[in-house]
Design a protein around this motif. Structure first.
Motif, mmCIF file in Angstrom:
data_model
loop_
_atom_site.group_PDB
_atom_site.id
_atom_site.type_symbol
_atom_site.label_atom_id
_atom_site.label_comp_id
_atom_site.label_asym_id
_atom_site.label_seq_id
_atom_site.Cartn_x
_atom_site.Cartn_y
_atom_site.Cartn_z
ATOM 1 N N GLN A 208 38.819 2.445 95.913
ATOM 2 C CA GLN A 208 39.289 3.785 95.573
ATOM 3 C C GLN A 208 38.377 4.857 96.175
ATOM 4 N N PHE A 209 37.085 4.606 96.180
ATOM 5 C CA PHE A 209 36.118 5.595 96.647
ATOM 6 C C PHE A 209 36.111 5.715 98.167
ATOM 7 N N VAL A 210 36.182 4.585 98.858
ATOM 8 C CA VAL A 210 36.040 4.570 100.312
ATOM 9 C C VAL A 210 37.369 4.812 101.018
ATOM 10 N N GLY A 211 38.433 4.125 100.544
ATOM 11 C CA GLY A 211 39.727 4.239 101.202
ATOM 12 C C GLY A 211 39.783 3.422 102.479
ATOM 13 N N MET A 212 40.985 3.319 103.017
ATOM 14 C CA MET A 212 41.179 2.573 104.262
ATOM 15 C C MET A 212 40.799 3.441 105.459
ATOM 16 N N PRO A 213 40.360 2.836 106.590
ATOM 17 C CA PRO A 213 40.362 1.389 106.839
ATOM 18 C C PRO A 213 39.092 0.680 106.386
ATOM 19 N N GLU A 214 38.021 1.425 106.036
ATOM 20 C CA GLU A 214 36.757 0.782 105.712
ATOM 21 C C GLU A 214 36.857 -0.106 104.468
ATOM 22 N N HIS B 16 59.798 -1.724 108.392
ATOM 23 C CA HIS B 16 58.458 -1.328 108.831
ATOM 24 C C HIS B 16 58.139 0.110 108.404
ATOM 25 N N LEU B 17 59.118 0.999 108.484
ATOM 26 C CA LEU B 17 58.900 2.377 108.046
ATOM 27 C C LEU B 17 58.678 2.447 106.541
ATOM 28 N N ILE B 18 59.405 1.609 105.806
ATOM 29 C CA ILE B 18 59.213 1.556 104.354
ATOM 30 C C ILE B 18 57.794 1.089 104.038
ATOM 31 N N ALA B 19 57.360 0.039 104.745
ATOM 32 C CA ALA B 19 56.001 -0.467 104.525
ATOM 33 C C ALA B 19 54.964 0.576 104.912
ATOM 34 N N PHE B 20 55.230 1.297 105.990
ATOM 35 C CA PHE B 20 54.307 2.345 106.437
ATOM 36 C C PHE B 20 54.216 3.457 105.397
ATOM 37 N N GLY B 21 55.360 3.806 104.799
ATOM 38 C CA GLY B 21 55.370 4.845 103.774
ATOM 39 C C GLY B 21 54.584 4.469 102.542
ATOM 40 N N ASN B 22 54.595 3.172 102.192
ATOM 41 C CA ASN B 22 53.771 2.680 101.089
ATOM 42 C C ASN B 22 54.001 3.461 99.786
ATOM 43 N N GLY B 23 55.271 3.697 99.479
ATOM 44 C CA GLY B 23 55.607 4.393 98.239
ATOM 45 C C GLY B 23 55.537 5.901 98.310
ATOM 46 N N ASP B 24 55.193 6.448 99.470
ATOM 47 C CA ASP B 24 55.017 7.889 99.649
ATOM 48 C C ASP B 24 56.172 8.417 100.505
ATOM 49 N N ALA B 25 57.082 9.170 99.898
ATOM 50 C CA ALA B 25 58.248 9.673 100.622
ATOM 51 C C ALA B 25 57.842 10.593 101.764
ATOM 52 N N ARG B 26 56.848 11.436 101.541
ATOM 53 C CA ARG B 26 56.411 12.353 102.586
ATOM 54 C C ARG B 26 55.866 11.589 103.787
ATOM 55 N N SER B 27 55.084 10.553 103.523
ATOM 56 C CA SER B 27 54.507 9.753 104.596
ATOM 57 C C SER B 27 55.595 9.032 105.385
ATOM 58 N N GLU C 179 50.230 -3.130 103.003
ATOM 59 C CA GLU C 179 50.113 -3.276 101.551
ATOM 60 C C GLU C 179 49.093 -2.276 101.003
ATOM 61 N N ASP C 180 49.353 -1.795 99.811
ATOM 62 C CA ASP C 180 48.437 -0.890 99.122
ATOM 63 C C ASP C 180 47.146 -1.649 98.802
ATOM 64 N N PRO C 181 45.997 -1.227 99.322
ATOM 65 C CA PRO C 181 44.754 -1.959 99.044
ATOM 66 C C PRO C 181 44.413 -1.996 97.561
ATOM 67 N N LEU C 182 44.865 -0.999 96.800
ATOM 68 C CA LEU C 182 44.603 -1.008 95.359
ATOM 69 C C LEU C 182 45.388 -2.108 94.650
ATOM 70 N N PHE C 183 46.561 -2.455 95.185
ATOM 71 C CA PHE C 183 47.320 -3.578 94.624
ATOM 72 C C PHE C 183 46.507 -4.864 94.790
ATOM 73 N N ILE C 184 45.930 -5.066 95.965
ATOM 74 C CA ILE C 184 45.119 -6.257 96.214
ATOM 75 C C ILE C 184 43.888 -6.239 95.316
ATOM 76 N N ALA C 185 43.259 -5.077 95.184
ATOM 77 C CA ALA C 185 42.066 -4.963 94.341
ATOM 78 C C ALA C 185 42.382 -5.305 92.887
ATOM 79 N N ARG C 186 43.544 -4.853 92.408
ATOM 80 C CA ARG C 186 43.931 -5.181 91.024
ATOM 81 C C ARG C 186 44.100 -6.688 90.852
ATOM 82 N N GLU D 87 60.804 -10.861 99.450
ATOM 83 C CA GLU D 87 60.230 -12.201 99.377
ATOM 84 C C GLU D 87 58.875 -12.287 100.076
ATOM 85 N N GLU D 88 58.744 -11.621 101.232
ATOM 86 C CA GLU D 88 57.512 -11.740 101.991
ATOM 87 C C GLU D 88 56.325 -11.161 101.225
ATOM 88 N N HIS D 89 56.554 -10.105 100.473
ATOM 89 C CA HIS D 89 55.502 -9.519 99.633
ATOM 90 C C HIS D 89 54.959 -10.570 98.674
#
Length: 430
Positions: free
Chosen positions: A332-338, A209-220, A296-303, A263-265
């Protein structure tokens, strides 16, 4: 490590041994050497050109491009430790042309009297306007300074072309889940910089869950871990157990089973795409919600939406690609959660469009033939005779101009003779 004031430039250069005991966890755990720098092996591995240039102290101007938490500032600090050059920190948020003049003057004197180079690290270089970036150009070109820029934005759009052409662009990627997990494990085990003194344990579910929360961002991810540790009560025996419930409670977010690389991804994105393909907006919306709730990264879904518009809808509804690209840009312009609203609109639109994969099937078949038959020659009648010799050799001979000869559209061949009659594009009658 911190950046302390340089008397020569009144700006900053690196010094080691600074007290960071009261700094945030992400700063305390910042990698101190290349062995601790995880997730960017394709860029900074032992055999990579950038690593060799750093270790041989022959670095030329570089633009580091990558998302937040991918290691741009950390890499700059590692370069500062490795180089014999004076390393000047030049934050774009607070610095301007007047400060640059002071840096350049000191660099010129240093170069003349001691031969020592000066590396100027410009954090968030995309914040500089064109005139400010232009001010760097002559000094980079003459070699007075070595520019080391960092940006989260695409340099092609945010860095002026002359400066870009004189720099190596190095792209850092969001950290893969494996690297992000190692970052968390190290922070939990390190007794000096991390939480090793707490003898804390973390369940696999909490780690995911922490890995998913980080979403590729080590600082986050490290900031989230610090928050979880601070808000998780101690056990009666004094121990600290970080489980999925503790993580969910501390982050005020339900811990869904999700793994960016596991696998779940793949299961969830597969269910989402298949729901779109089968024109089921309800199923597609549910799997969209599951991915977004899982971090999940919303940009991944958008792609994936943009790909789907061409692969599965195609010319059955050409407008679908325009909508999908608009969704991607809006996310990209609006960002999450909108941005979840925009993704939902795109999802329901694409799910209810007619479907036709003829363009996808056609290019796959054409690619197979291109690989199978190799370099088939372009028929002479389709070649342009741009030079007299070409015309003498028969280039363009026999070509029929369709605007003057409409029959050429069906009678004139546009494929090599070996592929005569082959049909790649076969649209469905939707």
């Amino acid at each position: 490590m911190s950046f302390q004031r340089d008397a020569q430039t009144d700006l900053y250069r690196t010094e080691s041994g600074s007290d960071v005991s009261h700094a945030p966890l992400a700063e305390r755990m910042r990698p101190r050497d290349f062995a601790e720098f995880l997730g960017q092996e394709d860029v900074i591995g032992p055999d990579r050109p950038l690593r060799r240039a750093i270790e041989s102290d022959t670095l030329s101007s570089v633009i580091l491009w990558g998302p937040p938490g991918s290691g741009k500032t950390t890499l700059a600090q590692l370069i500062a430790k490795r180089t014999s050059a004076v390393f000047v920190w030049f934050p774009a948020v607070t610095s301007g042309i007047a400060e640059l003049r002071a840096v350049v003057k000191a660099a010129e004197q240093r170069r003349v009297f001691s031969g020592q180079r000066t590396i100027v690290f410009v954090d968030e270089i995309h914040r500089f306007n064109k005139a400010q970036q232009d001010a760097f150009l002559p000094h980079v070109e003459k070699g007075t300074i070595v520019l080391l820029g960092a940006t989260t934005e695409n340099p092609s759009f945010e860095v002026i072309a002359p400066l870009l052409s004189r720099s190596l662009v190095v792209m850092l990627h969001a950290l893969p889940d494996e690297a992000l997990g190692q970052v968390l494990d190290r922070a939990l085990a390190d007794p000096a910089r991390g939480f090793g003194h707490l003898h804390a344990t973390m369940t696999p579910a909490a780690r995911r869950h922490l890995i998913a929360f980080g979403n590729g961002d080590a600082r986050s991810a490290l900031t989230a871990l610090e928050h979880v540790v601070a808000h998780t009560p101690r056990q009666p025996d004094g121990g600290l157990v970080l489980d999925e419930q503790a993580v969910a409670a501390a982050l005020s977010k339900k811990a869904l089973r999700y793994d960016h690389a596991g696998e779940e991804h793949y299961n969830l994105i597969s269910a989402y795409i298949k729901s779109l393909r089968d024109s089921d907006p309800d199923g597609a919306l549910y799997w969209l919600a599951r991915m977004l709730e899982g971090g999940e990264d919303p940009l991944f879904i958008a792609r994936r939406i943009v790909i789907f518009a061409s692969e599965d809808i195609g010319n059955a509804q050409p407008q679908a690609l325009l909508v999908a690209v608009a969704v991607s840009q809006a996310v990209q312009f609006v960002g999450m959660p909108e941005a979840q609203i925009t993704l939902a609109q795109g999802t329901t639109y694409l799910a209810t469009c007619p479907k036709d994969n003829a363009s996808y099937a056609g290019i796959m078949k054409a690619m197979t033939d291109a690989q199978t038959y190799g370099n088939l020659s372009v028929p002479f009648h389709l070649r342009n005779a741009v030079m007299p010799l070409m015309k003498q050799l028969g280039y363009g001979e026999g070509y029929r101009y369709v605007h003057d000869d409409p029959a050429a559209q069906r009678e004139q061949s546009h494929l090599p003779p070996e592929l005569k009659g082959v049909r790649y594009y076969a649209p469905k009658k939707n």
